[in-house]
Design a protein around this motif. Structure first.
Motif, PDB file in Angstrom:
ATOM      1  N   ASP A 229      -4.435   4.939 -11.169  1.00 38.60           N
ATOM      2  CA  ASP A 229      -3.571   4.387 -10.120  1.00 38.60           C
ATOM      3  C   ASP A 229      -3.362   5.345  -8.951  1.00 38.60           C
ATOM      4  O   ASP A 229      -2.614   5.043  -8.023  1.00 38.60           O
ATOM      5  N   LEU A 230      -4.019   6.495  -9.015  1.00 36.35           N
ATOM      6  CA  LEU A 230      -3.726   7.537  -8.040  1.00 36.35           C
ATOM      7  C   LEU A 230      -3.872   7.065  -6.588  1.00 36.35           C
ATOM      8  O   LEU A 230      -3.000   7.308  -5.754  1.00 36.35           O
ATOM      9  N   ASN A 231      -4.964   6.336  -6.307  1.00 33.10           N
ATOM     10  CA  ASN A 231      -5.174   5.857  -4.940  1.00 33.10           C
ATOM     11  C   ASN A 231      -4.021   5.002  -4.454  1.00 33.10           C
ATOM     12  O   ASN A 231      -3.562   5.141  -3.320  1.00 33.10           O
ATOM     13  N   GLY A 232      -3.587   4.104  -5.325  1.00 37.36           N
ATOM     14  CA  GLY A 232      -2.491   3.211  -4.969  1.00 37.36           C
ATOM     15  C   GLY A 232      -1.195   3.982  -4.769  1.00 37.36           C
ATOM     16  O   GLY A 232      -0.399   3.673  -3.886  1.00 37.36           O
ATOM     17  N   MET A 233      -0.995   5.004  -5.588  1.00 39.48           N
ATOM     18  CA  MET A 233       0.228   5.795  -5.461  1.00 39.48           C
ATOM     19  C   MET A 233       0.243   6.544  -4.137  1.00 39.48           C
ATOM     20  O   MET A 233       1.277   6.676  -3.491  1.00 39.48           O
ATOM     21  N   ILE A 234      -0.929   7.010  -3.725  1.00 37.33           N
ATOM     22  CA  ILE A 234      -1.013   7.714  -2.444  1.00 37.33           C
ATOM     23  C   ILE A 234      -0.711   6.749  -1.298  1.00 37.33           C
ATOM     24  O   ILE A 234      -0.014   7.080  -0.348  1.00 37.33           O
ATOM     25  N   ALA A 235      -1.230   5.516  -1.440  1.00 30.90           N
ATOM     26  CA  ALA A 235      -1.079   4.546  -0.347  1.00 30.90           C
ATOM     27  C   ALA A 235       0.347   3.994  -0.241  1.00 30.90           C
ATOM     28  O   ALA A 235       0.777   3.591   0.834  1.00 30.90           O
ATOM     29  N   ALA A 236       1.075   4.000  -1.371  1.00 34.22           N
ATOM     30  CA  ALA A 236       2.376   3.325  -1.394  1.00 34.22           C
ATOM     31  C   ALA A 236       3.486   4.190  -0.811  1.00 34.22           C
ATOM     32  O   ALA A 236       3.386   5.415  -0.783  1.00 34.22           O
ATOM     33  N   GLU A 237       4.567   3.521  -0.353  1.00 30.84           N
ATOM     34  CA  GLU A 237       5.760   4.246   0.088  1.00 30.84           C
ATOM     35  C   GLU A 237       6.510   4.786  -1.117  1.00 30.84           C
ATOM     36  O   GLU A 237       7.177   5.807  -1.059  1.00 30.84           O
ATOM     37  N   GLY A 238       6.439   4.009  -2.207  1.00 28.32           N
ATOM     38  CA  GLY A 238       7.153   4.412  -3.408  1.00 28.32           C
ATOM     39  C   GLY A 238       6.567   3.716  -4.620  1.00 28.32           C
ATOM     40  O   GLY A 238       5.754   2.792  -4.479  1.00 28.32           O
ATOM     41  N   ILE A 239       6.978   4.173  -5.797  1.00 36.29           N
ATOM     42  CA  ILE A 239       6.401   3.660  -7.037  1.00 36.29           C
ATOM     43  C   ILE A 239       7.534   3.225  -7.955  1.00 36.29           C
ATOM     44  O   ILE A 239       8.529   3.938  -8.105  1.00 36.29           O
ATOM     45  N   LEU A 240       7.351   2.053  -8.569  1.00 40.95           N
ATOM     46  CA  LEU A 240       8.347   1.531  -9.499  1.00 40.95           C
ATOM     47  C   LEU A 240       7.630   1.157 -10.787  1.00 40.95           C
ATOM     48  O   LEU A 240       6.627   0.438 -10.750  1.00 40.95           O
ATOM     49  N   THR A 241       8.108   1.681 -11.923  1.00 36.78           N
ATOM     50  CA  THR A 241       7.519   1.272 -13.195  1.00 36.78           C
ATOM     51  C   THR A 241       8.629   0.786 -14.127  1.00 36.78           C
ATOM     52  O   THR A 241       9.796   1.160 -13.971  1.00 36.78           O
ATOM     53  N   SER A 242       8.225  -0.046 -15.096  1.00 42.69           N
ATOM     54  CA  SER A 242       9.232  -0.567 -16.015  1.00 42.69           C
ATOM     55  C   SER A 242       9.253   0.210 -17.321  1.00 42.69           C
ATOM     56  O   SER A 242      10.126   0.012 -18.147  1.00 42.69           O
ATOM     57  N   ARG A 243       8.273   1.078 -17.504  1.00 44.85           N
ATOM     58  CA  ARG A 243       8.259   1.860 -18.743  1.00 44.85           C
ATOM     59  C   ARG A 243       8.102   3.345 -18.451  1.00 44.85           C
ATOM     60  O   ARG A 243       7.596   3.737 -17.413  1.00 44.85           O
TER      61      ARG A 243
ATOM     62  N   GLY B  27      -1.788  -1.544   7.625  1.00 42.28           N
ATOM     63  CA  GLY B  27      -0.531  -1.170   8.273  1.00 42.28           C
ATOM     64  C   GLY B  27       0.727  -1.632   7.564  1.00 42.28           C
ATOM     65  O   GLY B  27       1.828  -1.428   8.063  1.00 42.28           O
ATOM     66  N   GLU B  28       0.596  -2.251   6.398  1.00 45.24           N
ATOM     67  CA  GLU B  28       1.796  -2.693   5.666  1.00 45.24           C
ATOM     68  C   GLU B  28       2.378  -1.524   4.882  1.00 45.24           C
ATOM     69  O   GLU B  28       1.644  -0.694   4.365  1.00 45.24           O
ATOM     70  N   LYS B  29       3.686  -1.522   4.756  1.00 44.18           N
ATOM     71  CA  LYS B  29       4.315  -0.568   3.843  1.00 44.18           C
ATOM     72  C   LYS B  29       4.445  -1.264   2.494  1.00 44.18           C
ATOM     73  O   LYS B  29       4.898  -2.404   2.438  1.00 44.18           O
ATOM     74  N   VAL B  30       4.018  -0.591   1.427  1.00 43.70           N
ATOM     75  CA  VAL B  30       4.043  -1.249   0.117  1.00 43.70           C
ATOM     76  C   VAL B  30       4.746  -0.393  -0.929  1.00 43.70           C
ATOM     77  O   VAL B  30       4.803   0.828  -0.829  1.00 43.70           O
ATOM     78  N   ILE B  31       5.296  -1.092  -1.920  1.00 42.91           N
ATOM     79  CA  ILE B  31       5.841  -0.419  -3.105  1.00 42.91           C
ATOM     80  C   ILE B  31       4.925  -0.824  -4.263  1.00 42.91           C
ATOM     81  O   ILE B  31       4.724  -2.015  -4.520  1.00 42.91           O
ATOM     82  N   LEU B  32       4.360   0.170  -4.921  1.00 40.00           N
ATOM     83  CA  LEU B  32       3.463  -0.121  -6.041  1.00 40.00           C
ATOM     84  C   LEU B  32       4.305  -0.336  -7.302  1.00 40.00           C
ATOM     85  O   LEU B  32       5.058   0.561  -7.711  1.00 40.00           O
ATOM     86  N   ILE B  33       4.181  -1.510  -7.876  1.00 41.34           N
ATOM     87  CA  ILE B  33       4.962  -1.826  -9.076  1.00 41.34           C
ATOM     88  C   ILE B  33       4.005  -1.986 -10.252  1.00 41.34           C
ATOM     89  O   ILE B  33       3.064  -2.780 -10.195  1.00 41.34           O
ATOM     90  N   ARG B  34       4.218  -1.206 -11.286  1.00 42.08           N
ATOM     91  CA  ARG B  34       3.355  -1.250 -12.465  1.00 42.08           C
ATOM     92  C   ARG B  34       4.240  -1.188 -13.706  1.00 42.08           C
ATOM     93  O   ARG B  34       5.385  -0.751 -13.644  1.00 42.08           O
ATOM     94  N   ARG B  35       3.675  -1.617 -14.834  1.00 45.31           N
ATOM     95  CA  ARG B  35       4.432  -1.419 -16.062  1.00 45.31           C
ATOM     96  C   ARG B  35       4.512   0.096 -16.324  1.00 45.31           C
ATOM     97  O   ARG B  35       5.542   0.655 -16.551  1.00 45.31           O
ATOM     98  N   GLU B  36       3.356   0.724 -16.296  1.00 46.98           N
ATOM     99  CA  GLU B  36       3.304   2.184 -16.296  1.00 46.98           C
ATOM    100  C   GLU B  36       2.066   2.548 -15.492  1.00 46.98           C
ATOM    101  O   GLU B  36       1.177   1.718 -15.337  1.00 46.98           O
ATOM    102  N   THR B  37       2.001   3.776 -14.982  1.00 47.37           N
ATOM    103  CA  THR B  37       0.804   4.137 -14.236  1.00 47.37           C
ATOM    104  C   THR B  37      -0.066   5.034 -15.095  1.00 47.37           C
ATOM    105  O   THR B  37       0.395   5.623 -16.073  1.00 47.37           O
ATOM    106  N   ASN B  38      -1.325   5.106 -14.724  1.00 48.48           N
ATOM    107  CA  ASN B  38      -2.211   6.082 -15.347  1.00 48.48           C
ATOM    108  C   ASN B  38      -3.052   6.679 -14.229  1.00 48.48           C
ATOM    109  O   ASN B  38      -2.941   6.260 -13.069  1.00 48.48           O
ATOM    110  N   PRO B  39      -3.864   7.675 -14.547  1.00 52.75           N
ATOM    111  CA  PRO B  39      -4.569   8.369 -13.464  1.00 52.75           C
ATOM    112  C   PRO B  39      -5.412   7.441 -12.584  1.00 52.75           C
ATOM    113  O   PRO B  39      -5.663   7.757 -11.419  1.00 52.75           O
TER     114      PRO B  39
END
Ligand code: PEP
Ligand code: MG
Length: 905
Positions: A437-451, A423-435
């Motif tokens: 990470d799809l599950n996490g991206m679906i679960a997250a409210e938003g996605i933040l990458t540094s690259r 039940g937590e709202k999460v922001i997925l933070i990664r350096r970059e994503t790759n395929p």
């Protein structure tokens, strides 16, 4: 398998296909063929059809004819290029790329540089005059082939590459020279031998055949399956395979590779937009591995190629009459087009671009409607961050996919999924994503990458999902191992700290930033006018598209609303009446006790007293509602839910009574209540005493409600209003039920008309929400002036699913197993529930040609379902006030698509 299978053509040269053959050649193959036919510089090649893939997936074997057909096309390609695949002194190299009908970014496999071997690497070096390049290409082949075809863990290659750079003391792979890369090739080959028990294949044709098979197999990879479910892409389409002669972007500083859009896919603004990476190959740009330069800078580097590219992009936009995205490579100053397709875009961009194209005269209004979706409109109605709020800015990245997302920072997909499940709202933070990470991206409210740029994996996938994304926030240092992010100035965000990300501005904040309504909602609310100075281009575009939809649509749109406030909002949002007023909502709060008294009544007098106290309150509610919807129809449904819903919970009450008894202070009312609760207790209350059944067994209940409606209508009429009430009976299973209620209702209405001297013109109809009602619709229509399909209950009863329980209990398993692609409570099950709706509508109209037909289940606001209701000829859909714009748009789209505009998905 059909007998004709062997005669089927499984391979098409790029010169043979066209953009309309996506089913057969996949999107990429069809568009490569289209570009070839347009005379654009596409490296020659051929496409293996999705049909071949389907045969392979069905039987585990390529179709027997495929090998010879591939040989024939390869021979022709070799003849054209003047060299043979893997030829030692001058090798033809090819890429093997997947390409399904719908684009599935990063989901399936690609292998570049097929044809390189210990023999031909030297030939490539001589031909290119660049030994480093040849060894770099060879190590890339072994790495990609090892990972995707032979299933070796990609990390092993990455580690060896990192180690080589470390040993040499350099930061980037470009600084490794030919000798370093040659050593690395040896190491990569050792990794392959150790991990797979076989040597890296040296026969170029074997490389190609294995790569083709790997692409076929990747259709059923876990990532691909998950993506398809998410995007509702059918699982049986298969993928095509494109074999394309290689061109090289890694031949030095006058070479490079890039991706570009003919308009900005994030904002929709006109003007080309893209990223370019010098001296790089293939997926380097999209993978976000190195930071790219903006396309505009290419003009300084290589003006001729840049100008040619601009020209080609204009050609493509005019030809496709839409935003296109492209992949290109420059090989020593010569431009090559590797891919184009109608590009994905954000919701806002979709609306802006559609109206721009209408203005440019490239598309019609009906086509414009096919370019946007109700889901995109829903996204635009999400709230945004409050600009006036005090914020704590951490840094800034690229605004990759709009929206305002707030949640706890998590640094891997596993945690994102785990926390969001609790039940937590999460922001997925990664350096970059790759395929992966799809599950996490679906679960997250938003996605933040540094690259990575706007075309990186994170950006492309987030845009596709409609998720907020900020990417390439380079000033934020992401440390996934220590699970922390460090902002400039040393501010540290640990896992679990709250962050807010703004996908429209690219800003990242510490803590929770408050959100405000979107301008699109302000517009629908009438607080912003499309023509006003402060209305942005988006509001204007939405306004225009809504006008197109309203002009096109046949379906009317009503609201499910129970009070004047919701009714007024619905009206502002464009509702053309109320399709469902659930009167039970008028019996809650302080009034619940009055219902309790009705239930506990022992005598007729007691019951009448209880009804008499409820009546004026009900009437006052209706007066307000009719006033808010003056001149438009208001369907009032008589009481539907089981009565126990108005009584205290059986366990709570039992405990209260038991405690009171233990204290020897029995409470008379509680005891009576408990008796009633026991009496009304049902194992399956949704299949029990509710709907019309209540009206038939609780004397006076429905009569009171009808009287309240009639008196309210009379009062409005005497006040010169225009009330248009429709009385609706729930949960009818047989016409007899309806006839009894109808008789009583007509008597009450006649009394009120006589007493008030009005002609109320009330109509009476029924919900169709039980299979028996649908099956006997012809009879029921004799007693009903309208039907409103209650698709919530109808889905529950047709499937035998408890609507309150099953979604949480086993739907996830059903979705995973592909039993259905989406919950039937969300999108109408066309084949089952839908066929009953269709048949009942036809049967009802056969009895009573002017029978009014609507739907008021949740499906009334669901885009796919709206299209179905349009097709089966209903008069209106009814949905919650906030969904009304979506339903209007989709009703317009349904009409426009029915007239033949192509859906671009
Ligand atoms: C329905 O069953 O579809 C409906 C609209 O009624 P309710 O959801 O109130 O049962
Ligand atoms: Mg119902």
């Amino acid at each position: 398998m059909p007998v004709s299978e062997d005669r089927q053509k499984f391979v098409y040269d790029f010169t043979e296909g066209n953009k309309d053959l996506k089913d057969l050649l996949g999107g990429k193959g069809a568009n490569l063929a289209e570009m070839t036919n347009l005379g654009l510089p596409v490296p020659p090649g051929f496409t293996i059809t999705t049909e071949a893939c389907k045969v392979y997936l069905a039987g585990g074997q390529e179709p027997p004819a495929l090998r010879d057909e591939v040989t024939a096309h390869l021979d022709a390609l070799e003849a054209r290029m003047g060299k043979k695949l893997g030829q030692a002194d001058d090798p033809l190299l090819v890429s093997v790329r997947s390409g399904a009908k719908f684009s599935m970014p990063g989901m399936m496999d690609t292998v570049l540089n097929i044809g390189l071997s210990d023999d031909s690497v030297a030939g490539l070096a001589t031909q290119a005059g660049d030994e480093r390049f040849a060894w770099d290409s060879y190590r890339r082949l072994i790495q990609m082939f090892g990972k995707t075809v032979l299933g070796v863990d990609g990390e092993l290659f990455e580690e060896a590459l990192e180690e080589a750079k470390r040993a040499k003391g350099v930061a980037t792979d470009v600084e490794l020279d030919a000798a370093d890369l040659r050593t690395l090739v040896g190491e990569f080959k050792d990794i392959v031998a150790k991990e797979t028990g076989r040597d890296f294949p040296q026969d170029p044709r074997e490389q190609m055949d294995l790569a083709i098979r790997a692409v076929f197999d990747s259709w059923n990879g876990e990532r691909a399956k998950l993506y398809r479910r998410q995007e509702r892409i059918p699982g049986d389409l298969g993928t095509a395979v494109n074999i394309c002669s290689m061109v090289f972007g890694n031949l030095g500083p006058d070479s490079g590779t890039g991706v570009a859009f003919t308009r900005d896919p994030a904002s929709g603004h006109q003007g080309v937009y893209g990223d370019y990476l010098q001296n790089a190959q293939g997926e380097d740009v999209v993978a976000g591995i190195r930071n790219t330069m903006q396309l505009a800078e290419l003009e300084q580097l290589d003006k001729a190629s840049y100008d040619q590219l601009m020209q080609i992009m204009e050609t493509l936009e005019t030809h496709y009459r839409d935003l296109c995205d492209i992949e290109f490579t420059i090989e020593r100053g010569k431009l090559w087009m590797l891919q184009t397709r109608v590009g994905k875009r954000t919701a806002g961009a979709a609306f802006r671009i559609a109206t721009q194209l209408v203005d440019q005269g490239l598309i019609t209004e009906a086509e414009a409607l096919s370019r946007v979706t109700g889901n995109q409109l829903a996204q635009l109605m999400f709230p945004r961050f409050d600009e006036k709020a005090k914020t704590d800015l951490l840094g800034r990245g690229i605004a990759a996919s709009p929206g305002a997302a707030v949640g706890k920072a998590v640094f891997d997909s596993y945690t994102a999924v785990k926390w969001s499940r609790s039940g937590e709202k999460v922001i997925l933070i990664r350096r970059e994503t790759n395929p992966d990470d799809l599950n996490g991206m679906i679960a997250a409210e938003g996605i933040l990458t540094s690259r990575g740029g706007k075309t990186s994996h994170a950006a492309v996938v987030a845009r596709g999902m409609g998720k907020t994304c900020v990417c390439g926030a380079e000033e934020l240092e992401v440390d996934t191992k220590r699970r922390r992010l460090t902002a400039p100035g040393g501010v540290v965000i640990e896992e679990g700290d709250v962050v807010s990300i703004d996908g429209s501005s690219g800003k990242v904040y510490r803590g929770e930033v408050p959100v405000v309504p979107s301008p699109v909602v302000e517009y629908f609310e009438g607080r912003m006018h499309a023509g006003a100075d402060d209305a942005d281009g988006l509001v204007q575009a939405v306004h225009r598209m809504m006008a197109y939809a309203d002009r096109m649509r046949r379906l009317r749109v009503r609201a499910n609303a129970d009070n004047a406030e919701d009714a007024s909002r619905a009206r502002r949002f464009g509702a053309q009446g109320i399709g469902l007023c659930r009167t039970e909502h008028m019996f809650l709060g302080e009034r619940r006790e009055m219902v309790e008294r009705l239930i506990l009544a022992h005598t007729d007098d007691e019951r009448q007293q209880a009804l008499d106290t409820l009546m004026p309150l009900q009437k006052a509610d209706f007066v307000e509602l009719f006033e808010a919807m003056d001149g438009l129809p208001v369907t009032v449904r008589l009481l539907d839910p089981p009565l126990h819903e108005f009584l205290p919970d059986i366990t709570d009450l039992s405990v209260r009574v038991a405690l009171a008894e233990a204290r020897h202070e029995p409470h008379e009312n509680d005891l009576r209540l408990l008796q009633a609760v026991h009496k009304l207790h049902e194992q399956n209350p949704m299949l029990g005493l509710r709907g019309v059944r209540l009206g038939l067994v609780i004397p006076g209940l429905f009569a009171m409600q009808v009287r309240a409606i009639a008196e309210a209508a009379a009062e409005r009429r005497n006040a010169k209003g225009d009330p248009r009430a429709e009385i609706m009976i729930p949960l009818v299973g047989t016409v007899q039920e309806l006839e009894i209620v109808r008789e009583e209702a007509e008597r009450v209405i006649a009394e009120v008309e006589a007493a008030t001297g009005t002609d109320l013109r009330l109509t009476l109809g029924t919900m169709i929400e039980l299979p028996r009602a649908a099956l006997t619709a012809a009879q029921i229509a004799e007693a009903a002036e309208f039907f409103s399909f209650g698709t919530n209950d109808l889905t529950q009863t047709v499937w035998g699913f408890s609507r309150d329980d099953v979604e949480a209990s086993f739907f996830t398993a059903y979705l995973e197993k592909g039993i259905f692609g989406v919950s039937p409570f969300e999108t109408i099950d066309r084949d089952g529930v839908g066929s009953l709706v269709r048949a009942a509508a036809e049967a009802g109209r056969a009895t009573r040609p002017d029978l009014k037909l609507g739907v008021c289940g949740e499906h009334g606001g669901d885009p796919d379902s709206v299209h179905f209701f349009h097709e089966v000829g209903l008069d209106y859909v009814s949905c919650s006030p906030f969904r009304i714009p979506v339903a209007r748009l989709e009703a317009g789209r349904a009409a426009a698509l029915g007239k033949g505009s192509s859906d671009t998905r």
